[in-house]
Design an enzyme around this catalytic site. Structure first.
Site, mmCIF file in Angstrom:
data_model
loop_
_atom_site.group_PDB
_atom_site.id
_atom_site.type_symbol
_atom_site.label_atom_id
_atom_site.label_comp_id
_atom_site.label_asym_id
_atom_site.label_seq_id
_atom_site.Cartn_x
_atom_site.Cartn_y
_atom_site.Cartn_z
ATOM 1 N N PRO A 147 41.613 38.150 42.864
ATOM 2 C CA PRO A 147 41.895 39.596 42.950
ATOM 3 C C PRO A 147 40.959 40.501 42.159
ATOM 4 C CG PRO A 147 43.425 38.578 41.442
ATOM 5 C CD PRO A 147 42.548 37.463 41.972
ATOM 6 N N CYS A 148 39.734 40.618 42.615
ATOM 7 C CA CYS A 148 38.790 41.509 41.952
ATOM 8 C C CYS A 148 39.213 42.966 42.150
ATOM 9 C CB CYS A 148 37.381 41.278 42.480
ATOM 10 S SG CYS A 148 37.254 41.241 44.262
ATOM 11 N N HIS A 149 40.089 43.205 43.132
ATOM 12 C CA HIS A 149 40.523 44.588 43.362
ATOM 13 C C HIS A 149 41.449 45.082 42.252
ATOM 14 C CE1 HIS A 149 43.638 42.027 45.206
ATOM 15 N NE2 HIS A 149 44.476 43.002 44.929
#
Length: 165
Positions: A133-135
DNA sequence: CCACGGTGGTAGA
DNA sequence: TCTACCACCGTGG
Protein backbone atom coordinates in the site's frame (compact mmCIF):
# COMPACT_ATOMS: atom_id res chain seq x y z
CA UNK A 1 14.41 -14.54 -15.02
CA UNK A 2 12.21 -11.89 -16.58
CA UNK A 3 11.37 -14.22 -19.47
CA UNK A 4 9.98 -16.98 -17.36
CA UNK A 5 7.29 -14.84 -15.77
CA UNK A 6 3.73 -15.96 -16.09
CA UNK A 7 1.24 -13.23 -16.73
CA UNK A 8 -2.39 -13.34 -15.66
CA UNK A 9 -5.10 -10.72 -15.61
CA UNK A 10 -7.43 -9.80 -12.79
CA UNK A 11 -10.79 -8.25 -13.50
CA UNK A 12 -11.83 -5.82 -10.81
CA UNK A 13 -14.31 -3.03 -10.23
CA UNK A 14 -11.55 -0.71 -11.41
CA UNK A 15 -10.64 -2.55 -14.55
CA UNK A 16 -8.27 -5.27 -15.55
CA UNK A 17 -5.05 -5.45 -13.59
CA UNK A 18 -2.16 -7.56 -14.80
CA UNK A 19 -0.19 -9.79 -12.44
CA UNK A 20 3.14 -11.45 -13.18
CA UNK A 21 4.49 -14.42 -11.29
CA UNK A 22 7.86 -16.07 -10.93
CA UNK A 23 8.43 -19.41 -9.27
CA UNK A 24 8.84 -17.50 -6.04
CA UNK A 25 5.60 -15.59 -6.09
CA UNK A 26 3.96 -12.40 -7.30
CA UNK A 27 6.56 -10.18 -8.93
CA UNK A 28 4.46 -7.30 -10.12
CA UNK A 29 0.94 -6.01 -10.35
CA UNK A 30 0.04 -3.37 -12.92
CA UNK A 31 -2.81 -0.96 -13.02
CA UNK A 32 -5.26 -1.31 -15.89
CA UNK A 33 -3.97 0.42 -18.98
CA UNK A 34 -6.01 2.46 -21.41
CA UNK A 35 -9.12 0.97 -22.95
CA UNK A 36 -8.47 -2.28 -24.77
CA UNK A 37 -7.65 -4.40 -21.78
CA UNK A 38 -10.22 -7.05 -22.62
CA UNK A 39 -7.41 -8.80 -24.44
CA UNK A 40 -6.85 -12.05 -22.57
CA UNK A 41 -3.38 -12.51 -21.21
CA UNK A 42 -4.13 -15.91 -19.79
CA UNK A 43 -1.93 -18.83 -20.60
CA UNK A 44 -3.05 -22.41 -20.82
CA UNK A 45 -0.03 -23.88 -19.15
CA UNK A 46 -0.15 -22.38 -15.69
CA UNK A 47 1.31 -24.43 -12.83
CA UNK A 48 -1.10 -25.23 -10.02
CA UNK A 49 0.72 -23.23 -7.31
CA UNK A 50 0.60 -20.14 -9.43
CA UNK A 51 -3.10 -20.61 -10.10
CA UNK A 52 -3.57 -20.77 -6.34
CA UNK A 53 -1.50 -17.65 -5.79
CA UNK A 54 -3.45 -15.87 -8.43
CA UNK A 55 -6.75 -16.63 -6.75
CA UNK A 56 -5.33 -15.14 -3.55
CA UNK A 57 -4.14 -12.13 -5.48
CA UNK A 58 -7.57 -11.59 -7.01
CA UNK A 59 -9.36 -11.77 -3.66
CA UNK A 60 -6.81 -9.60 -1.87
CA UNK A 61 -6.83 -7.02 -4.61
CA UNK A 62 -10.59 -6.75 -4.71
CA UNK A 63 -10.64 -6.37 -0.93
CA UNK A 64 -8.15 -3.53 -0.86
CA UNK A 65 -9.88 -1.83 -3.76
CA UNK A 66 -13.01 -1.95 -1.63
CA UNK A 67 -11.12 -0.35 1.26
CA UNK A 68 -10.85 -3.49 3.37
CA UNK A 69 -8.02 -5.70 4.58
CA UNK A 70 -6.44 -7.87 1.92
CA UNK A 71 -6.74 -11.09 3.89
CA UNK A 72 -4.52 -13.89 2.62
CA UNK A 73 -1.59 -12.79 0.48
CA UNK A 74 0.11 -14.74 -2.25
CA UNK A 75 3.87 -15.01 -1.71
CA UNK A 76 5.60 -11.89 -2.98
CA UNK A 77 8.79 -12.06 -4.99
CA UNK A 78 10.54 -8.77 -4.38
CA UNK A 79 13.96 -10.07 -5.27
CA UNK A 80 14.51 -7.60 -8.07
CA UNK A 81 14.40 -4.63 -5.72
CA UNK A 82 17.45 -3.22 -3.95
CA UNK A 83 17.97 -3.79 -0.24
CA UNK A 84 16.81 -0.29 0.50
CA UNK A 85 13.69 -0.66 -1.60
CA UNK A 86 12.76 -3.93 0.02
CA UNK A 87 13.04 -2.34 3.45
CA UNK A 88 10.70 0.40 2.39
CA UNK A 89 8.19 -1.95 0.78
CA UNK A 90 8.24 -4.06 3.91
CA UNK A 91 7.49 -1.04 6.03
CA UNK A 92 4.61 -0.13 3.75
CA UNK A 93 2.99 -3.49 4.31
CA UNK A 94 2.67 -2.72 8.01
CA UNK A 95 0.34 0.21 7.42
CA UNK A 96 -3.22 -1.05 7.94
CA UNK A 97 -6.15 0.10 5.82
CA UNK A 98 -7.51 3.44 6.91
CA UNK A 99 -4.18 4.56 8.39
CA UNK A 100 -1.44 6.62 6.77
CA UNK A 101 2.20 7.45 7.34
CA UNK A 102 4.47 10.17 6.04
CA UNK A 103 7.55 9.56 3.91
CA UNK A 104 9.58 10.75 6.88
CA UNK A 105 7.96 8.24 9.21
CA UNK A 106 8.82 5.43 6.84
CA UNK A 107 12.38 6.69 6.64
CA UNK A 108 12.67 6.60 10.42
CA UNK A 109 11.00 3.21 10.59
CA UNK A 110 13.72 1.66 8.44
CA UNK A 111 16.49 3.39 10.39
CA UNK A 112 17.41 5.98 7.77
CA UNK A 113 15.75 9.12 9.03
CA UNK A 114 17.40 11.33 6.46
CA UNK A 115 16.57 9.22 3.43
CA UNK A 116 13.22 10.88 3.08
CA UNK A 117 13.32 11.63 -0.61
CA UNK A 118 14.78 8.26 -1.35
CA UNK A 119 11.77 6.72 0.36
CA UNK A 120 9.59 8.58 -2.10
CA UNK A 121 11.64 7.08 -4.88
CA UNK A 122 11.26 3.58 -3.49
CA UNK A 123 7.50 4.05 -3.18
CA UNK A 124 7.38 5.05 -6.81
CA UNK A 125 9.32 1.94 -7.72
CA UNK A 126 6.91 -0.33 -5.84
CA UNK A 127 6.15 -3.19 -8.25
CA UNK A 128 3.01 -4.27 -6.43
CA UNK A 129 0.84 -1.21 -5.83
CA UNK A 130 -2.44 -1.51 -3.92
CA UNK A 131 -1.39 -4.78 -2.27
CA UNK A 132 1.81 -3.15 -1.07
CA UNK A 133 0.00 0.00 0.00
CA UNK A 134 2.20 2.83 -1.21
CA UNK A 135 -1.00 4.87 -1.51
CA UNK A 136 -1.08 5.13 2.30
CA UNK A 137 2.04 7.25 2.38
CA UNK A 138 1.39 10.99 2.45
CA UNK A 139 3.53 14.07 2.72
CA UNK A 140 4.19 15.32 6.23
CA UNK A 141 1.32 17.76 6.52
CA UNK A 142 -1.24 15.12 5.52
CA UNK A 143 -0.91 16.48 2.01
CA UNK A 144 -1.46 13.96 -0.76
CA UNK A 145 2.07 13.80 -2.11
CA UNK A 146 2.58 11.91 -5.34
CA UNK A 147 1.54 8.61 -6.87
CA UNK A 148 2.80 6.76 -9.92
CA UNK A 149 -0.64 5.41 -10.67
CA UNK A 150 -2.11 8.90 -10.73
CA UNK A 151 -3.23 11.07 -7.85
CA UNK A 152 -6.91 10.47 -8.56
CA UNK A 153 -6.40 6.81 -7.92
CA UNK A 154 -4.56 7.53 -4.69
CA UNK A 155 -7.35 9.81 -3.53
CA UNK A 156 -9.98 7.23 -4.38
CA UNK A 157 -8.22 4.36 -2.63
CA UNK A 158 -7.80 6.44 0.51
CA UNK A 159 -11.38 7.62 0.39
CA UNK A 160 -12.61 4.04 0.26
CA UNK A 161 -10.59 3.31 3.37
CA UNK A 162 -12.21 6.23 5.11
CA UNK A 163 -9.13 8.41 5.18
CA UNK A 164 -9.76 12.14 5.10
CA UNK A 165 -7.04 14.52 4.11
C1' DC B 1 30.51 11.67 -11.40
C1' DC B 2 25.97 13.99 -12.22
C1' DA B 3 21.02 14.88 -12.20
C1' DC B 4 16.71 13.72 -10.72
C1' DG B 5 12.71 12.87 -7.58
C1' DG B 6 5.96 10.50 -4.79
C1' DT B 7 10.39 15.11 0.87
C1' DG B 8 10.83 18.20 4.73
C1' DG B 9 12.10 22.35 7.07
C1' DT B 10 12.75 27.27 7.11
C1' DA B 11 11.99 32.10 5.84
C1' DG B 12 9.30 35.80 4.01
C1' DA B 13 5.50 37.88 2.04
C1' DT C 1 -1.45 30.13 3.14
C1' DC C 2 1.75 29.97 -0.75
C1' DT C 3 6.40 30.52 -2.92
C1' DA C 4 11.40 30.06 -2.95
C1' DC C 5 15.36 27.76 -1.53
C1' DC C 6 18.21 24.20 0.14
C1' DA C 7 19.94 19.98 2.59
C1' DC C 8 19.50 14.98 2.03
C1' DC C 9 19.90 10.22 -0.14
C1' DG C 10 19.24 6.20 -3.23
C1' DT C 11 19.04 5.27 -8.38
C1' DG C 12 20.14 5.24 -13.01
C1' DG C 13 22.74 7.00 -16.72
Amino acid sequence: MKNRLIQLSVSTRDGQFVARYSEEGLVELNFPVGRASSRAVKQNDVPAPIRRWHRATAVALESVLAGRSPGKFPPLDLSNGTTFQRKVWNALRKIPPGKTKSYGEIARAIGKPKAVRAVGGACGANPIPVLVPCHRVLAVNKKLGGFSGGLNRKRELLAREGVSL
